[in-house]
Write an enzyme that holds these catalytic residues in place. Sequence first.
Site, mmCIF file in Angstrom:
data_model
loop_
_atom_site.group_PDB
_atom_site.id
_atom_site.type_symbol
_atom_site.label_atom_id
_atom_site.label_comp_id
_atom_site.label_asym_id
_atom_site.label_seq_id
_atom_site.Cartn_x
_atom_site.Cartn_y
_atom_site.Cartn_z
ATOM 1 C CB SER A 8 33.381 79.916 101.722
ATOM 2 O OG SER A 8 34.347 79.976 100.682
ATOM 3 C CG HIS A 33 34.897 83.180 104.277
ATOM 4 N ND1 HIS A 33 35.564 83.676 105.380
ATOM 5 C CD2 HIS A 33 35.751 82.316 103.678
ATOM 6 C CE1 HIS A 33 36.766 83.127 105.454
ATOM 7 N NE2 HIS A 33 36.910 82.295 104.431
ATOM 8 C CG ASP A 35 37.934 81.265 101.025
ATOM 9 O OD1 ASP A 35 38.552 81.555 102.066
ATOM 10 O OD2 ASP A 35 36.911 80.554 101.003
ATOM 11 C CG MET A 37 42.921 80.832 97.713
ATOM 12 S SD MET A 37 42.623 79.077 97.477
ATOM 13 C CE MET A 37 41.177 78.840 98.531
ATOM 14 C CG HIS A 66 40.652 83.397 104.543
ATOM 15 N ND1 HIS A 66 40.318 82.064 104.538
ATOM 16 C CD2 HIS A 66 41.932 83.463 105.031
ATOM 17 C CE1 HIS A 66 41.331 81.353 104.992
ATOM 18 N NE2 HIS A 66 42.327 82.169 105.278
ATOM 19 C CG MET A 68 44.164 81.571 102.390
ATOM 20 S SD MET A 68 42.976 80.316 101.871
ATOM 21 C CE MET A 68 41.613 81.373 101.388
ATOM 22 C CG MET A 138 43.067 78.279 108.220
ATOM 23 S SD MET A 138 41.638 78.815 107.257
ATOM 24 C CE MET A 138 41.389 77.441 106.131
ATOM 25 N N GLY A 146 35.682 71.770 100.420
ATOM 26 C CA GLY A 146 35.238 70.380 100.400
ATOM 27 C C GLY A 146 36.128 69.385 101.133
ATOM 28 C CG ASP A 177 37.745 78.998 106.307
ATOM 29 O OD1 ASP A 177 36.966 78.252 105.692
ATOM 30 O OD2 ASP A 177 38.462 79.863 105.752
ATOM 31 N N GLY A 178 36.619 75.621 107.289
ATOM 32 C CA GLY A 178 36.989 74.389 106.612
ATOM 33 C C GLY A 178 36.293 73.163 107.166
ATOM 34 N N GLY A 199 31.406 76.433 103.005
ATOM 35 C CA GLY A 199 31.397 76.480 101.544
ATOM 36 C C GLY A 199 30.521 75.377 101.001
HETATM 37 C C1 DX5 Z 1 39.863 76.920 102.307
HETATM 38 C C2 DX5 Z 1 39.005 78.149 102.415
HETATM 39 C C3 DX5 Z 1 37.663 77.887 102.956
HETATM 40 C C4 DX5 Z 1 36.805 76.989 102.121
HETATM 41 C C5 DX5 Z 1 35.857 76.274 103.024
HETATM 42 O O1 DX5 Z 1 41.152 77.303 101.971
HETATM 43 O O2 DX5 Z 1 39.633 79.111 103.251
HETATM 44 O O3 DX5 Z 1 36.981 79.111 103.222
HETATM 45 O O4 DX5 Z 1 36.073 77.657 101.149
HETATM 46 O O5 DX5 Z 1 35.151 75.379 102.255
HETATM 47 P P1 DX5 Z 1 34.396 74.150 102.885
HETATM 48 O O6 DX5 Z 1 33.374 74.679 103.809
HETATM 49 O O7 DX5 Z 1 33.825 73.453 101.704
HETATM 50 O O8 DX5 Z 1 35.425 73.315 103.611
HETATM 51 ZN ZN ZN Z 2 38.452 80.909 103.995
#
Ligand code: DX5
Ligand code: ZN
Length: 218
Positions: A8, A33, A35, A37, A66, A68, A138, A146, A177-178, A199
């Site tokens: 990510s 990936h 993200d 938002m 992705h 959001m 998720m 993180g 994811d996460g 990520g």
């Molecule tokens: C969270 C994102 C993830 C995030 C994952 O809202 O959708 O893709 O970047 O990050 P890590 O792997 O650090 O949890």
């Molecule tokens: Zn994501």
Amino acid sequence: MKIKIAPSILSADFSRIGETVKTLEACGADLIHCDVMDGNFVPPITFGAQMVKQIRPFTKLPLDCHLMTLHPETHIEDFVKAGADIISVHVEACGKDTVNVLREIKKCGVKASAVINPETRVGEIFDCVEDADMLLVMSVHPGWGGQKFIPETLKKIEALRAFCVKSGRGEMDIEVDGGVTIENASDIKAAGANVLVAGNTVFKSSDMRGVISALRGE
Ligand code: DX5
Ligand code: ZN
């Protein structure tokens, strides 16, 4: 099933994003990936289709977008034009229209995926199994990198894989994811997921290639 690793870029340095994406490809990533938002569906704002367009020339890897965002259906065309290969939309944002939104995405010639948040029951995504190219579970609350992996996610992945098999779609890509780490990756894969987003685990390391292959299980 083929295990795919999707770093990510949320955890990347955006001022050097092109080079970073090239490096991820060279280090064995399978997908990038992205993200997105909107500051509404989730509190932070990250980037939109313009960023996807700018990273497109730096890699041949599929761009896994992705979304959001609220009303993700209003952004499909922009992301397709920008070069997205997979577009994921949240069941919590699309509600009863989720399947229609997946169909809209596929009509544009890219892969469609539906996402559920940790507080959403796994059964809420079952309706999407027939139309989706990928399903995303998720394993943290969306919005921030993180965070710690929510262990209850494993049961949801198992139930989802079992439902896909029962529905004749056993080869479905199931993405998680996460909070994915080298330590929990084997449990996540054993539960039935085959696409792992990472990520912090990738970007906090000085050995991206090593981390990507460790996540894959090599
Ligand atoms: C969270 C994102 C993830 C995030 C994952 O809202 O959708 O893709 O970047 O990050 P890590 O792997 O650090 O949890
Ligand atoms: Zn994501």
